[in-house]
Design a protein around this motif. Structure first.
Motif, PDB file in Angstrom:
ATOM      1  N   ALA A 166      34.939  51.737  45.318  1.00  0.00           N
ATOM      2  CA  ALA A 166      34.954  51.212  47.234  1.00  0.00           C
ATOM      3  C   ALA A 166      34.255  50.158  46.599  1.00  0.00           C
ATOM      4  CB  ALA A 166      35.562  52.321  47.703  1.00  0.00           C
ATOM      5  N   TRP A 167      32.967  51.068  46.655  1.00  0.00           N
ATOM      6  CA  TRP A 167      32.097  50.136  46.744  1.00  0.00           C
ATOM      7  C   TRP A 167      31.630  49.018  45.633  1.00  0.00           C
ATOM      8  CZ3 TRP A 167      27.658  48.419  44.224  1.00  0.00           C
ATOM      9  CH2 TRP A 167      26.189  48.243  44.879  1.00  0.00           C
ATOM     10  N   ASN A 168      32.194  49.369  44.594  1.00  0.00           N
ATOM     11  CA  ASN A 168      32.181  47.597  43.835  1.00  0.00           C
ATOM     12  C   ASN A 168      32.971  47.359  44.521  1.00  0.00           C
ATOM     13  OD1 ASN A 168      30.460  49.351  41.448  1.00  0.00           O
ATOM     14  ND2 ASN A 168      32.113  49.578  40.376  1.00  0.00           N
ATOM     15  N   ALA A 212      33.622  49.111  33.701  1.00  0.00           N
ATOM     16  CA  ALA A 212      34.723  49.215  32.738  1.00  0.00           C
ATOM     17  C   ALA A 212      36.325  49.436  33.141  1.00  0.00           C
ATOM     18  CB  ALA A 212      33.567  50.101  31.262  1.00  0.00           C
ATOM     19  N   ARG A 213      36.161  50.367  33.719  1.00  0.00           N
ATOM     20  CA  ARG A 213      37.328  50.786  33.402  1.00  0.00           C
ATOM     21  C   ARG A 213      37.710  49.379  35.105  1.00  0.00           C
ATOM     22  NH1 ARG A 213      37.980  56.314  36.673  1.00  0.00           N
ATOM     23  NH2 ARG A 213      40.437  56.241  35.791  1.00  0.00           N
ATOM     24  N   ARG A 214      37.616  49.304  36.157  1.00  0.00           N
ATOM     25  CA  ARG A 214      38.403  48.077  36.464  1.00  0.00           C
ATOM     26  C   ARG A 214      38.339  47.219  35.599  1.00  0.00           C
ATOM     27  NH1 ARG A 214      35.916  45.336  41.350  1.00  0.00           N
ATOM     28  NH2 ARG A 214      37.436  44.104  42.263  1.00  0.00           N
ATOM     29  N   ALA A 215      37.280  46.559  34.553  1.00  0.00           N
ATOM     30  CA  ALA A 215      37.865  45.916  33.635  1.00  0.00           C
ATOM     31  C   ALA A 215      39.287  45.516  32.945  1.00  0.00           C
ATOM     32  CB  ALA A 215      36.376  44.798  32.506  1.00  0.00           C
ATOM     33  N   VAL A 216      39.319  46.828  32.831  1.00  0.00           N
ATOM     34  CA  VAL A 216      40.121  47.308  31.579  1.00  0.00           C
ATOM     35  C   VAL A 216      41.488  47.188  32.293  1.00  0.00           C
ATOM     36  CG1 VAL A 216      41.880  48.980  29.850  1.00  0.00           C
ATOM     37  CG2 VAL A 216      38.636  48.599  29.588  1.00  0.00           C
ATOM     38  N   ARG A 217      41.990  47.599  33.816  1.00  0.00           N
ATOM     39  CA  ARG A 217      42.649  47.933  34.421  1.00  0.00           C
ATOM     40  C   ARG A 217      43.266  46.529  34.778  1.00  0.00           C
ATOM     41  NH1 ARG A 217      41.114  52.413  38.800  1.00  0.00           N
ATOM     42  NH2 ARG A 217      42.047  53.917  37.729  1.00  0.00           N
ATOM     43  N   ALA A 218      42.315  44.981  35.392  1.00  0.00           N
ATOM     44  CA  ALA A 218      42.603  43.986  34.751  1.00  0.00           C
ATOM     45  C   ALA A 218      43.053  43.262  34.086  1.00  0.00           C
ATOM     46  CB  ALA A 218      40.910  43.203  34.800  1.00  0.00           C
ATOM     47  N   ALA A 219      42.896  43.540  32.571  1.00  0.00           N
ATOM     48  CA  ALA A 219      43.332  42.724  31.375  1.00  0.00           C
ATOM     49  C   ALA A 219      44.447  43.051  31.297  1.00  0.00           C
ATOM     50  CB  ALA A 219      42.063  43.396  30.704  1.00  0.00           C
TER      51      ALA A 219
END
Length: 78
Positions: A16-18, A71-78
């Protein structure tokens, strides 16, 4: 320490902060006052989370949490 070692609420707060930080950093953000207040609230929750009392190196653990959550957010977005 792996992100799975962190409590779910801590990982969710960091995510949430990110998201709030990214929204504030976007060009022409809307409602900057609310975003700044939310960022401050989330920062306090992250800083004073009780899990940090159990970690031997708090600065390293905080840094790892930030990096792993992004990194987890980037993987989910890909």
């Amino acid at each position: 320490m792996d992100v799975t070692d962190y409590p779910d609420d801590l990982v969710q707060t960091q995510a949430a902060w990110n998201a709030t930080y990214d929204a504030l950093a976007a060009p022409r953000p809307r409602d900057t006052t609310a975003l700044r207040r939310r960022l401050l609230l989330l920062s306090v929750r992250l800083w004073w989370h009780p899990d940090w009392e159990t970690v031997p190196s708090v600065p390293a653990a905080r840094s790892e949490l930030r990096q792993t959550t992004r990194a987890r957010r980037a993987v989910r977005a890909a």
